[in-house]
Enzyme design. Structure first.
Site, PDB file in Angstrom:
ATOM      1  N   ASP A  40       0.806  -1.222   0.000  1.00 34.39           N
ATOM      2  CA  ASP A  40       0.000   0.000   0.000  1.00 34.39           C
ATOM      3  C   ASP A  40       0.840   1.273   0.000  1.00 34.39           C
ATOM      4  OD1 ASP A  40       1.038  -0.093   2.517  1.00 34.39           O
ATOM      5  OD2 ASP A  40      -0.877   0.139   3.576  1.00 34.39           O
ATOM      6  N   GLY A  41       2.169   1.131  -0.083  1.00 40.29           N
ATOM      7  CA  GLY A  41       3.036   2.299  -0.133  1.00 40.29           C
ATOM      8  C   GLY A  41       3.698   2.638   1.184  1.00 40.29           C
ATOM      9  N   GLN A  99       9.631  27.462   1.174  1.00 40.95           N
ATOM     10  CA  GLN A  99       8.481  27.928   1.962  1.00 40.95           C
ATOM     11  C   GLN A  99       8.988  28.355   3.341  1.00 40.95           C
ATOM     12  OE1 GLN A  99       5.088  25.149   1.768  1.00 40.95           O
ATOM     13  NE2 GLN A  99       6.183  24.086   0.130  1.00 40.95           N
ATOM     14  N   ASP A 172      18.780  36.171 -10.099  1.00 36.21           N
ATOM     15  CA  ASP A 172      17.705  36.976  -9.508  1.00 36.21           C
ATOM     16  C   ASP A 172      18.258  37.762  -8.332  1.00 36.21           C
ATOM     17  OD1 ASP A 172      17.704  35.245  -7.205  1.00 36.21           O
ATOM     18  OD2 ASP A 172      16.408  33.873  -8.298  1.00 36.21           O
ATOM     19  N   LYS A 195      14.326  39.993 -12.156  1.00 34.68           N
ATOM     20  CA  LYS A 195      13.214  39.321 -12.823  1.00 34.68           C
ATOM     21  C   LYS A 195      11.907  39.624 -12.111  1.00 34.68           C
ATOM     22  CE  LYS A 195      13.483  35.000 -10.169  1.00 34.68           C
ATOM     23  NZ  LYS A 195      13.768  33.564 -10.192  1.00 34.68           N
ATOM     24  N   ASP A 221      23.793  30.128  -8.196  1.00 33.76           N
ATOM     25  CA  ASP A 221      22.481  29.944  -7.570  1.00 33.76           C
ATOM     26  C   ASP A 221      22.560  28.803  -6.563  1.00 33.76           C
ATOM     27  OD1 ASP A 221      19.848  30.550  -7.079  1.00 33.76           O
ATOM     28  OD2 ASP A 221      19.173  30.222  -9.137  1.00 33.76           O
ATOM     29  N   ASP A 225      15.413  24.355 -10.386  1.00 39.54           N
ATOM     30  CA  ASP A 225      14.234  23.498 -10.416  1.00 39.54           C
ATOM     31  C   ASP A 225      13.819  23.245 -11.866  1.00 39.54           C
ATOM     32  OD1 ASP A 225      11.884  22.118 -10.039  1.00 39.54           O
ATOM     33  OD2 ASP A 225      10.973  23.590  -8.707  1.00 39.54           O
ATOM     34  N   GLY A 228      13.972  27.499 -15.774  1.00 34.44           N
ATOM     35  CA  GLY A 228      13.448  28.625 -16.542  1.00 34.44           C
ATOM     36  C   GLY A 228      14.225  29.905 -16.297  1.00 34.44           C
ATOM     37  N   THR A 229      14.490  30.218 -15.029  1.00 33.37           N
ATOM     38  CA  THR A 229      15.182  31.466 -14.698  1.00 33.37           C
ATOM     39  C   THR A 229      16.623  31.453 -15.186  1.00 33.37           C
ATOM     40  OG1 THR A 229      13.804  31.849 -12.738  1.00 33.37           O
ATOM     41  CG2 THR A 229      15.928  32.944 -12.801  1.00 33.37           C
TER      42      THR A 229
END
Length: 314
Positions: A40-41, A99, A172, A195, A221, A225, A228-229
């Protein structure tokens, strides 16, 4: 494992490749652990040797998916219940670190929640590298040893790149402090990409602050991820007259379609550490190991020695 071993090292499933290299640097075997998966994981963790009264280092990055974090939490809980003397979580990549604050209404602070979960599970210390935000260290009520990949990257920069024509750049504004540290240490100029975003992982507009014409640019950096940047920044640098553009980043998150974006961009190459496994394939991606740095940090922690000399630049 010999009873004379001063400390024991164990690894989660997805960080075993790095744990084995750390153990090789220390001249110690990797501890025996059984992680059993159910249909079941769910999974369960058990130590296959006595850890009673021992200092235990648990090596596991908490990158996606969430199983890696849950595995680490179960490893910590099992070690606590097996009467380990101390439990040190070695988390080269600390997930959920983006976050780190409440920047809009009704959102969670994921990094604080993860810190609370690790502390509640029973860690006595955390060893990590290049947190997305330094203030995350304050989320913990236990000592945090925050290592920096700069010592690994600087060796590459000084040996492989033309310093007389090199410019440090940040993709950035948020990475200005990190790029400034490289710039000051190497004694070379710095430029900034400013940006604006429409939404997460989507860059709306980018502009350069500084001069890159005729220069070899090195973008700095902490993680990449979707790429894009950093690929937009590289293409913008070339459009503004840069001779070449390379990049270094500590953590190769590289979610799809990151590898394709790197291949299609004007980046000459991009270097990551092996804090987490690089999930894709790209001839432009190169990996440098931080195993020796973590091994030395572990050795110094066990011997109650200072680790500040490992911080070449922050």
């Amino acid at each position: 494992m010999s009873a004379q071993t001063p400390y024991l090292l164990f690894s989660g499933t997805k960080s075993r490749y790095l744990a084995e290299k750390i153990c090789k640097s220390l001249g110690l075997p990797l501890g025996q652990m059984n992680i059993q998966c159910f249909a079941d994981g769910e999974f369960s963790v058990s130590y296959e040797e006595s850890i009673r009264g021992r200092d235990v280092f648990l090596i596991q990055s908490t990158f996606p998916n969430s199983d890696n974090l849950m595995e680490l939490l179960l490893m910590i809980d099992a070690a606590k219940r097996a009467s380990a003397h101390s439990i040190i979580a070695v988390v080269p990549y600390f997930g959920w670190a983006r976050q780190d604050r409440k920047d809009q209404p009704r959102v969670s602070i994921g990094a604080k929640l993860i810190a609370d979960m690790l502390s509640t599970a029973g860690i006595n210390r955390l060893i990590t590298m290049d947190l997305h935000a330094d203030q995350i260290q304050g989320f913990f009520n236990v000592p945090v040893d925050h290592l920096y990949a700069s010592s690994v990257f600087l060796d590459y920069i000084q040996k492989e790149l033309p310093l007389e024509n090199l410019v440090i750049a940040t993709p950035d504004v948020g990475g200005t402090k990190r790029a400034s540290s490289y710039s000051k240490y190497l004694g070379i100029p710095m430029v900034i990409c400013h940006k604006s975003r429409l939404r997460a992982n989507e860059v709306a507009e980018m502009r350069i602050i500084g001069d890159v014409e005729g220069k070899d640019v090195l973008l700095v950096d902490d993680m990449v991820d979707t790429a894009g940047t950093i690929t937009k920044a590289a293409d913008l640098m070339m459009a503004n007259g840069a001779k070449s553009v390379r990049a270094i980043a500590s953590h190769a998150v590289m979610s799809d379609p990151a590898s394709q974006r790197v291949d299609d961009s004007q980046l000459t190459e991009i270097f990551f550490t092996d804090s987490i496994p690089y999930p894709g394939k790209s001839p432009k991606v190169k990996i440098l190991s931080v195993a020796a740095m973590f091994a030395e940090a572990i050795r110094r922690v066990c011997n109650d020695e200072s680790i500040s000399s490992l911080y070449v630049i922050k």
